[in-house]
Scaffold this motif. Sequence first.
Motif, PDB file in Angstrom:
ATOM      1  N   GLU A   1      13.822  -2.089  11.452  1.00 25.73           N
ATOM      2  CA  GLU A   1      12.874  -1.495  12.407  1.00 25.73           C
ATOM      3  C   GLU A   1      12.272  -0.231  11.837  1.00 25.73           C
ATOM      4  O   GLU A   1      11.081   0.030  11.942  1.00 25.73           O
ATOM      5  CB  GLU A   1      13.610  -1.163  13.698  1.00 25.73           C
ATOM      6  CG  GLU A   1      13.283  -2.135  14.802  1.00 25.73           C
ATOM      7  CD  GLU A   1      14.041  -1.782  16.062  1.00 25.73           C
ATOM      8  OE1 GLU A   1      14.813  -2.649  16.477  1.00 25.73           O
ATOM      9  OE2 GLU A   1      13.875  -0.658  16.573  1.00 25.73           O
ATOM     10  N   LYS A   2      13.161   0.566  11.218  1.00 26.70           N
ATOM     11  CA  LYS A   2      12.727   1.836  10.648  1.00 26.70           C
ATOM     12  C   LYS A   2      11.827   1.613   9.429  1.00 26.70           C
ATOM     13  O   LYS A   2      10.804   2.290   9.269  1.00 26.70           O
ATOM     14  CB  LYS A   2      13.975   2.632  10.201  1.00 26.70           C
ATOM     15  CG  LYS A   2      14.045   3.980  10.846  1.00 26.70           C
ATOM     16  CD  LYS A   2      15.231   4.768  10.390  1.00 26.70           C
ATOM     17  CE  LYS A   2      14.757   6.216  10.233  1.00 26.70           C
ATOM     18  NZ  LYS A   2      15.797   7.089   9.721  1.00 26.70           N
ATOM     19  N   VAL A   3      12.206   0.678   8.596  1.00 30.96           N
ATOM     20  CA  VAL A   3      11.397   0.378   7.404  1.00 30.96           C
ATOM     21  C   VAL A   3       9.992  -0.065   7.830  1.00 30.96           C
ATOM     22  O   VAL A   3       8.981   0.431   7.315  1.00 30.96           O
ATOM     23  CB  VAL A   3      12.058  -0.725   6.548  1.00 30.96           C
ATOM     24  CG1 VAL A   3      11.125  -1.198   5.433  1.00 30.96           C
ATOM     25  CG2 VAL A   3      13.383  -0.231   5.967  1.00 30.96           C
ATOM     26  N   PHE A   4       9.940  -0.970   8.815  1.00 31.13           N
ATOM     27  CA  PHE A   4       8.635  -1.511   9.208  1.00 31.13           C
ATOM     28  C   PHE A   4       7.796  -0.473   9.952  1.00 31.13           C
ATOM     29  O   PHE A   4       6.580  -0.422   9.780  1.00 31.13           O
ATOM     30  CB  PHE A   4       8.803  -2.777  10.053  1.00 31.13           C
ATOM     31  CG  PHE A   4       9.449  -3.917   9.299  1.00 31.13           C
ATOM     32  CD1 PHE A   4       9.189  -4.100   7.942  1.00 31.13           C
ATOM     33  CD2 PHE A   4      10.310  -4.805   9.929  1.00 31.13           C
ATOM     34  CE1 PHE A   4       9.780  -5.139   7.235  1.00 31.13           C
ATOM     35  CE2 PHE A   4      10.906  -5.844   9.231  1.00 31.13           C
ATOM     36  CZ  PHE A   4      10.648  -6.014   7.886  1.00 31.13           C
ATOM     37  N   SER A   5       8.431   0.360  10.776  1.00 27.78           N
ATOM     38  CA  SER A   5       7.601   1.369  11.434  1.00 27.78           C
ATOM     39  C   SER A   5       7.106   2.372  10.391  1.00 27.78           C
ATOM     40  O   SER A   5       5.993   2.891  10.498  1.00 27.78           O
ATOM     41  CB  SER A   5       8.315   2.029  12.618  1.00 27.78           C
ATOM     42  OG  SER A   5       9.363   2.830  12.164  1.00 27.78           O
ATOM     43  N   GLY A   6       7.895   2.606   9.328  1.00 32.86           N
ATOM     44  CA  GLY A   6       7.426   3.436   8.207  1.00 32.86           C
ATOM     45  C   GLY A   6       6.218   2.809   7.521  1.00 32.86           C
ATOM     46  O   GLY A   6       5.255   3.500   7.176  1.00 32.86           O
ATOM     47  N   CYS A   7       6.259   1.495   7.348  1.00 37.34           N
ATOM     48  CA  CYS A   7       5.108   0.785   6.747  1.00 37.34           C
ATOM     49  C   CYS A   7       3.875   0.936   7.636  1.00 37.34           C
ATOM     50  O   CYS A   7       2.777   1.233   7.147  1.00 37.34           O
ATOM     51  CB  CYS A   7       5.417  -0.707   6.588  1.00 37.34           C
ATOM     52  SG  CYS A   7       6.610  -1.058   5.291  1.00 37.34           S
ATOM     53  N   ALA A   8       4.066   0.708   8.942  1.00 38.55           N
ATOM     54  CA  ALA A   8       2.926   0.785   9.867  1.00 38.55           C
ATOM     55  C   ALA A   8       2.335   2.196   9.843  1.00 38.55           C
ATOM     56  O   ALA A   8       1.112   2.362   9.786  1.00 38.55           O
ATOM     57  CB  ALA A   8       3.365   0.396  11.274  1.00 38.55           C
ATOM     58  N   ASP A   9       3.195   3.220   9.868  1.00 36.17           N
ATOM     59  CA  ASP A   9       2.705   4.611   9.862  1.00 36.17           C
ATOM     60  C   ASP A   9       1.934   4.918   8.586  1.00 36.17           C
ATOM     61  O   ASP A   9       0.952   5.654   8.599  1.00 36.17           O
ATOM     62  CB  ASP A   9       3.873   5.602   9.974  1.00 36.17           C
ATOM     63  CG  ASP A   9       4.511   5.560  11.354  1.00 36.17           C
ATOM     64  OD1 ASP A   9       3.874   4.987  12.271  1.00 36.17           O
ATOM     65  OD2 ASP A   9       5.637   6.073  11.506  1.00 36.17           O
ATOM     66  N   ALA A  10       2.416   4.387   7.456  1.00 41.72           N
ATOM     67  CA  ALA A  10       1.787   4.691   6.165  1.00 41.72           C
ATOM     68  C   ALA A  10       0.608   3.764   5.878  1.00 41.72           C
ATOM     69  O   ALA A  10      -0.081   3.930   4.876  1.00 41.72           O
ATOM     70  CB  ALA A  10       2.829   4.581   5.054  1.00 41.72           C
ATOM     71  N   GLY A  11       0.380   2.776   6.753  1.00 42.58           N
ATOM     72  CA  GLY A  11      -0.703   1.823   6.511  1.00 42.58           C
ATOM     73  C   GLY A  11      -0.402   0.867   5.373  1.00 42.58           C
ATOM     74  O   GLY A  11      -1.312   0.346   4.727  1.00 42.58           O
ATOM     75  N   VAL A  12       0.896   0.645   5.132  1.00 40.46           N
ATOM     76  CA  VAL A  12       1.305  -0.278   4.063  1.00 40.46           C
ATOM     77  C   VAL A  12       1.541  -1.665   4.675  1.00 40.46           C
ATOM     78  O   VAL A  12       2.245  -1.790   5.683  1.00 40.46           O
ATOM     79  CB  VAL A  12       2.586   0.238   3.368  1.00 40.46           C
ATOM     80  CG1 VAL A  12       3.213  -0.828   2.487  1.00 40.46           C
ATOM     81  CG2 VAL A  12       2.263   1.488   2.555  1.00 40.46           C
ATOM     82  N   ALA A  13       0.934  -2.675   4.080  1.00 38.06           N
ATOM     83  CA  ALA A  13       1.115  -4.040   4.586  1.00 38.06           C
ATOM     84  C   ALA A  13       2.455  -4.594   4.124  1.00 38.06           C
ATOM     85  O   ALA A  13       2.945  -4.259   3.040  1.00 38.06           O
ATOM     86  CB  ALA A  13      -0.010  -4.933   4.098  1.00 38.06           C
ATOM     87  N   VAL A  14       3.027  -5.443   4.957  1.00 37.14           N
ATOM     88  CA  VAL A  14       4.295  -6.086   4.624  1.00 37.14           C
ATOM     89  C   VAL A  14       4.002  -7.510   4.171  1.00 37.14           C
ATOM     90  O   VAL A  14       3.234  -8.218   4.806  1.00 37.14           O
ATOM     91  CB  VAL A  14       5.212  -6.087   5.865  1.00 37.14           C
ATOM     92  CG1 VAL A  14       6.457  -6.905   5.616  1.00 37.14           C
ATOM     93  CG2 VAL A  14       5.587  -4.662   6.235  1.00 37.14           C
ATOM     94  N   GLU A  15       4.609  -7.888   3.065  1.00 41.87           N
ATOM     95  CA  GLU A  15       4.357  -9.212   2.517  1.00 41.87           C
ATOM     96  C   GLU A  15       5.279 -10.266   3.131  1.00 41.87           C
ATOM     97  O   GLU A  15       6.446  -9.993   3.385  1.00 41.87           O
ATOM     98  CB  GLU A  15       4.587  -9.176   0.995  1.00 41.87           C
ATOM     99  CG  GLU A  15       4.356 -10.518   0.315  1.00 41.87           C
ATOM    100  CD  GLU A  15       4.793 -10.510  -1.148  1.00 41.87           C
ATOM    101  OE1 GLU A  15       3.918 -10.385  -2.013  1.00 41.87           O
ATOM    102  OE2 GLU A  15       6.011 -10.622  -1.421  1.00 41.87           O
TER     103      GLU A  15
END
Length: 352
Positions: free
Chosen positions: A265-279
């Motif tokens: 959850e933390k990793v993905f919310s970090g991705c969303a905040d940074a605008g990094v797409a998840v593969e």
Amino acid sequence: MRHQSASNGALAEALFALADSEPPGDRRLALLRAGYTAFDSEVKAHQELLRGAPHWLRPLITQLVACRGEDALQAAVQRLQSGESSRRRPARQGYFSRVEMIETLHSGPEDLHPKRLRGAFHWHTRHSDGKASLETMARACSRRGYAWSMVTDHSRGLEVASGLDLEGVRLQQGRVAQWNRQQGEDHHLFQGLEIEVLTDGTLDVPKGERLEVDCVVAAVHSHFDPDRDQTERHLRAVQTPGVHVLAHPRGRHFHHRPGLKARWEKVFSGCADAGVAVEINGFPRRQDLDPDLARLAVDQGCEVILASDAHAVPHLEFDAYASAIAMRAEVPRERILNVRHADEFETWLADR
Ligand SMILES: [Zn+2]
Ligand SMILES: [Zn+2]
């Protein structure tokens, strides 16, 4: 009553479980081979298994195939196991067998079908560990109907010796530019770079070198440390300016390793905040993210990119597994970057 024989996935698991209980040797190898045959078969694997198996294995396969339903199959495996039961099982859970992937594509929403994607993301060439040239791969993407594609060879760093150094990146850049001058109207080619995330979350390539490519793909390929929580490693990587995509986040590998431990959850919310797409990596032995984690990434607000991780032309079809995972996870089409037009995707890349 209709005879409900076990699915290819269940048969594969039974064969792998039996292999796990054998000591190293021919028996174990034949069981593993049969397991992979069932896992990768495009049709019900029964006939294929019988054809390919050594004599001694055929009665056992017949016995497994005759089991009605998965409970019966599991009971049979328990009876047949010669050694201790399977410790590797967790490394095989949450994967689509090929047949299951195909069925999911047929029953899932049409707009997530690979045919409806515009971009082919994440493939390798001879410049790192791929089998074909840049142009051969790009031509194959174009022929499959994609309007754009992105090469993502490995960078050469401390951890990856067979990748591109700065000179290699620039040489490839010249060929990408040449392709786009000649074919860019029909098929636009982007240059990405797959860069190793080191144990402390820093990237294995200096910032100046990263800036030379269109897309920075961060990924873990080493130091899996199954007991260590890797949340901070991932967070630091995705918070690094200039990173666009977190590739195969779990780093799992079918039958070999269950993948990284992290507070997702933390990793993905970090991705969303940074605008990094998840593969969502569709390489059959990876299938990373799995549907549950893909769903979690969507719930945390992430954008998603589907990948084949092709290392040869025939692998380009592996984005079908990524599509199937996205369907199972009910990823909304507008969250998927591969459906964008080349110019929209270019804008997205430039905004990071
Ligand atoms: Zn990778
Ligand atoms: Zn890759």
